[in-house]
Design a protein around this motif. Structure first.
Motif, short mmCIF file in Angstrom:
data_model
loop_
_atom_site.label_atom_id
_atom_site.label_comp_id
_atom_site.label_asym_id
_atom_site.label_seq_id
_atom_site.Cartn_x
_atom_site.Cartn_y
_atom_site.Cartn_z
N LYS A 43 0.93 -1.27 -0.06
CA LYS A 43 0.01 0.07 0.03
C LYS A 43 0.97 1.12 0.05
O LYS A 43 1.93 1.22 0.64
CB LYS A 43 -0.83 -0.02 1.02
N ARG A 44 0.44 2.21 -0.61
CA ARG A 44 1.03 3.36 -0.67
C ARG A 44 0.93 4.18 0.83
O ARG A 44 -0.22 4.37 1.24
CB ARG A 44 0.61 4.28 -1.62
N PRO A 45 1.89 4.62 1.49
CA PRO A 45 2.01 5.36 2.68
C PRO A 45 1.26 6.60 2.74
O PRO A 45 1.39 7.27 1.77
CB PRO A 45 3.27 5.27 3.01
N ASN A 46 0.19 6.79 3.56
CA ASN A 46 -0.52 7.94 3.67
C ASN A 46 0.64 8.96 4.65
O ASN A 46 0.72 8.69 5.70
CB ASN A 46 -1.55 7.91 4.53
N ARG A 47 0.83 9.97 3.79
CA ARG A 47 2.11 10.88 4.39
C ARG A 47 1.47 11.67 5.78
O ARG A 47 2.09 11.64 6.94
CB ARG A 47 2.60 11.85 3.58
N VAL A 48 0.19 12.09 5.76
CA VAL A 48 -0.38 12.71 6.80
C VAL A 48 -0.37 11.74 7.98
O VAL A 48 0.06 12.01 9.23
CB VAL A 48 -2.02 13.44 6.74
N LEU A 49 -0.97 10.39 7.99
CA LEU A 49 -0.83 9.67 8.89
C LEU A 49 0.37 8.99 9.39
O LEU A 49 0.83 8.98 10.66
CB LEU A 49 -1.70 8.22 8.62
N GLY A 50 1.28 9.00 8.57
CA GLY A 50 2.69 8.66 8.94
C GLY A 50 3.42 9.88 9.85
O GLY A 50 4.08 9.57 10.73
N ARG A 53 1.66 9.40 13.26
CA ARG A 53 2.23 8.39 14.10
C ARG A 53 3.59 8.52 14.47
O ARG A 53 3.78 8.18 15.51
CB ARG A 53 2.21 7.02 13.05
#
Length: 138
Positions: A43-50, A53
């Motif tokens: 899956k492509r990482p979600n930058r905002v969620l990354g 986290r």
């Protein structure tokens, strides 16, 4: 659908097969590893969620609560008495309390041994029998 392929080297001895079966059995019982392996994907990482986290791993709950409480207290006092001296004093108190919370958190993380590491349960370690692969190399 298991495919049997030929090994390059000699076949495993009975002792090696038993060791391999024990290792595989231990790995099957590791639910954390199973969860990690089952959720792995391309899956492509979600930058905002990354970013959220990563920030969550660095900022403890105590620091976050200190920031929120001190912000609300300072805003409440600052709105009631909006003079320059009071606002400067509130800014200094707010910054000092947040700095103290961050320093205390870092000190506790260092004493605990790294922050993100899970604490080892000594009772569990004592119950678990030692396996041949647990012994350090001589």
């Amino acid at each position: 659908m298991s495919e049997v392929t030929e090994m390059d080297g000699p076949a495993l001895s009975g002792w090696e097969r038993r060791l391999l079966e024990e290792i595989e059995s231990d790995l099957r019982q590791d639910t954390r590893l199973d969860r990690k392996l089952s959720t792995m994907g391309a899956k492509r990482p979600n930058r905002v969620l990354g970013v959220l986290r990563a920030t969550g791993h660095r900022i403890s709950t105590g620091v976050l609560l200190t920031v929120l409480v001190m912000t609300s207290i300072c805003l409440g006092i600052g709105v009631r008495t909006p003079t320059t001296a009071v606002l400067v004093a509130l800014g200094v108190v707010w910054a000092a309390s947040v700095t103290a919370a961050v320093a205390a958190t870092e000190l506790l993380r260092r004493r605990r041994g790294g922050g993100g590491a899970e604490p080892v349960d000594p009772a569990r370690e004592e119950r678990r029998e030692r396996r041949p692969w647990d012994r350090p190399e001589a």
